[in-house]
Design a protein around this motif. Structure first.
Motif, PDB file in Angstrom:
ATOM      1  N   HIS A   7     -10.846   7.926  -3.694  1.00  0.00           N
ATOM      2  CA  HIS A   7     -10.822   6.867  -4.709  1.00  0.00           C
ATOM      3  C   HIS A   7      -9.500   6.098  -4.619  1.00  0.00           C
ATOM      4  N   GLU A   8      -8.406   6.811  -4.516  1.00  0.00           N
ATOM      5  CA  GLU A   8      -7.079   6.210  -4.415  1.00  0.00           C
ATOM      6  C   GLU A   8      -6.954   5.373  -3.147  1.00  0.00           C
ATOM      7  N   SER A  20       0.823  -1.200   0.000  1.00  0.00           N
ATOM      8  CA  SER A  20       0.000   0.000   0.000  1.00  0.00           C
ATOM      9  C   SER A  20       0.863   1.257   0.000  1.00  0.00           C
ATOM     10  N   TRP A  65      -6.879  -6.830  -5.717  1.00  0.00           N
ATOM     11  CA  TRP A  65      -6.991  -7.289  -7.102  1.00  0.00           C
ATOM     12  C   TRP A  65      -5.924  -6.642  -7.992  1.00  0.00           C
ATOM     13  N   TRP A 102      -8.973   2.126  -3.531  1.00  0.00           N
ATOM     14  CA  TRP A 102      -8.271   1.165  -4.389  1.00  0.00           C
ATOM     15  C   TRP A 102      -7.056   0.574  -3.689  1.00  0.00           C
ATOM     16  N   ASN A 103      -6.478   1.307  -2.784  1.00  0.00           N
ATOM     17  CA  ASN A 103      -5.322   0.816  -2.045  1.00  0.00           C
ATOM     18  C   ASN A 103      -5.697  -0.357  -1.138  1.00  0.00           C
ATOM     19  N   LYS A 104      -6.956  -0.466  -0.775  1.00  0.00           N
ATOM     20  CA  LYS A 104      -7.425  -1.559   0.068  1.00  0.00           C
ATOM     21  C   LYS A 104      -7.823  -2.794  -0.741  1.00  0.00           C
ATOM     22  N   ILE A 105      -7.880  -2.664  -2.056  1.00  0.00           N
ATOM     23  CA  ILE A 105      -8.279  -3.767  -2.916  1.00  0.00           C
ATOM     24  C   ILE A 105      -7.025  -4.495  -3.386  1.00  0.00           C
ATOM     25  N   SER A 150      -0.706   9.615  -1.660  1.00  0.00           N
ATOM     26  CA  SER A 150      -1.986   9.794  -2.342  1.00  0.00           C
ATOM     27  C   SER A 150      -2.333  11.271  -2.472  1.00  0.00           C
ATOM     28  N   ARG A 187      -2.644  -6.947  -7.934  1.00  0.00           N
ATOM     29  CA  ARG A 187      -1.325  -6.664  -7.340  1.00  0.00           C
ATOM     30  C   ARG A 187      -0.383  -7.807  -7.568  1.00  0.00           C
TER      31      ARG A 187
END
Length: 87
Positions: A76-77, A23, A85, A80-83, A29, A87
């Motif tokens: 938004h950033e 992350s 998918w 997405w940092n918690k997702i 961010s 990576r």
């Protein structure tokens, strides 16, 4: 929350980041949001001016656009940092 991570509690932020090297820290961010919004705002300013031929109106539109989209981009950033998918 953001103030804590950016200013008040740098040690805890570093620990959290160290635990999850995939992350980004919130400060990164924020920097990305600001740099992207400068580019986007210049684009909005130019298009608004070309459409209205009024500098004041174009600047007003660009100012509102800068603030609202920077805030939206930051969240938004962070989301997405918690997702995980992709990576």
């Amino acid at each position: 929350m953001i103030v804590d991570q950016l200013i008040l509690d740098k040690g805890a932020s570093k620990k959290k980041f160290a635990e999850d090297q995939k992350s980004e820290r919130p400060v990164r961010s924020v920097a990305k949001a600001i740099s992207w919004r400068v580019i986007g705002t210049l684009d909005t300013l130019l298009i608004s001016y070309l459409l209205t031929k009024e500098v004041a109106i174009a600047a007003s539109i660009a100012s509102v656009d800068f603030i609202t989209k920077m805030v939206l981009y930051f969240f938004h950033e962070r989301a997405w940092n918690k997702i995980g998918w992709g990576r």
